[in-house]
Scaffold this motif. Structure first.
Motif, mmCIF file in Angstrom:
data_model
loop_
_atom_site.group_PDB
_atom_site.id
_atom_site.type_symbol
_atom_site.label_atom_id
_atom_site.label_comp_id
_atom_site.label_asym_id
_atom_site.label_seq_id
_atom_site.Cartn_x
_atom_site.Cartn_y
_atom_site.Cartn_z
ATOM 1 N N LYS A 1 44.815 30.964 40.097
ATOM 2 C CA LYS A 1 44.706 32.005 39.179
ATOM 3 C C LYS A 1 46.674 31.989 38.596
ATOM 4 N N LEU A 2 46.885 32.066 37.612
ATOM 5 C CA LEU A 2 48.366 31.423 37.247
ATOM 6 C C LEU A 2 48.534 32.825 36.654
ATOM 7 N N ASP A 3 50.230 32.802 36.253
ATOM 8 C CA ASP A 3 50.406 34.664 35.801
ATOM 9 C C ASP A 3 52.435 34.287 35.266
ATOM 10 N N LEU B 1 40.948 26.365 36.976
ATOM 11 C CA LEU B 1 42.284 27.739 36.060
ATOM 12 C C LEU B 1 40.776 28.517 36.264
ATOM 13 N N PHE C 1 44.483 33.823 33.952
ATOM 14 C CA PHE C 1 45.358 32.657 33.416
ATOM 15 C C PHE C 1 46.045 34.151 32.453
ATOM 16 N N TYR D 1 44.967 30.368 24.224
ATOM 17 C CA TYR D 1 44.538 31.463 24.884
ATOM 18 C C TYR D 1 42.929 30.923 24.105
ATOM 19 N N LEU E 1 41.559 36.006 30.869
ATOM 20 C CA LEU E 1 42.661 36.371 30.386
ATOM 21 C C LEU E 1 43.068 37.534 30.148
#
Length: 231
Positions: free
Chosen positions: A135-137, A166, A169, A217, A229
């Motif tokens: 999880k990437l923020d 991943l 995002f 995206y 996304l």
């Protein structure tokens, strides 16, 4: 000269110096003391006396994270969730330094980074993200170096082996930020010719960012059909 005893606002130079001293000399030995951590805006969840979840905000946050990391060798293996916010410009970390620490975190699953405009960190972050992240923020301030280097994110997203785990995002821009034109706060050298940087309005920046983010995206969806996304 003694530093003034009167309270100073967060982000001022005396406060910054105190935080640097605390991080370098005291924090590695007192990291388990919740009261001190809260005073410094550190928040941790721990297992076996090492942080699993680590959060730090402002006041040279990336640099202080690295100092804490270096002072506590066990944190590399235990860290699963990391949240670092440094939007105020008082940070002296560089991407290569951050990447070196991240590579030593094999269990890091969730990563939230809010990156201000300083020392090129916003323009070189794509290479820093560890492969274990699920999880990437990401949140950025408006800067031309970030916008001009955005294709690095797009190029990496074309490869499904980049961030293979991943699943979620999110990338956004700080709505309150102005458009910064250069990547450091160092004054230009007097004998070095400076390349003019084109001016760009907030509105034009946002249009360009959203266009590039959509391309990113779309690639992520094509290489990772199940990815979540958010905008």
């Amino acid at each position: 000269m003694d530093e003034p005893s009167n309270p100073v606002r967060r982000g001022s130079l005396p406060t910054y110096r105190r935080l640097q001293r605390i991080a370098h000399y005291i924090l590695p030995n007192l990291i388990s003391h919740a009261k001190l951590l809260l005073q410094l805006q550190f928040h941790t969840t721990r297992r076996n006396d090492q942080p699993q979840h680590f959060r730090i905000q402002e006041n040279d946050a990336f640099h202080m994270f690295m100092m804490t990391f270096d002072g506590n060798p066990g944190i590399a293996a235990s860290l699963e969730v990391l949240d670092v916010e440094s939007m105020d410009g008082n940070d002296f970390a560089q991407a290569s330094e951050l990447e070196d620490r991240f590579k030593r975190c094999p269990n890091l699953r969730e990563l939230r980074l809010a990156v201000g405009h300083h020392y090129g960190l916003d323009a070189n972050l794509a290479s820093c993200i560890p492969s274990s992240v699920e999880k990437l923020d990401l949140k950025f301030s408006r800067s031309l170096p970030f916008l001009q280097s955005f294709d690095d994110w797009i190029d990496r997203a074309k490869d499904s082996s980049w961030l293979p785990h991943l699943a979620s995002f999110h990338m956004s821009i700080d709505a309150k930020s102005k458009v910064a034109e250069s990547q450091t706060y160092n004054p230009p050298l007097p004998d070095v010719a400076q390349t003019p940087i084109p001016q760009i309005s907030v509105e034009s920046f946002d249009v360009a960012f959203k266009t590039k983010r959509m391309a990113l995206y779309d690639l992520l969806k094509s290489t990772r059909p199940k990815i979540h996304l958010t905008y």
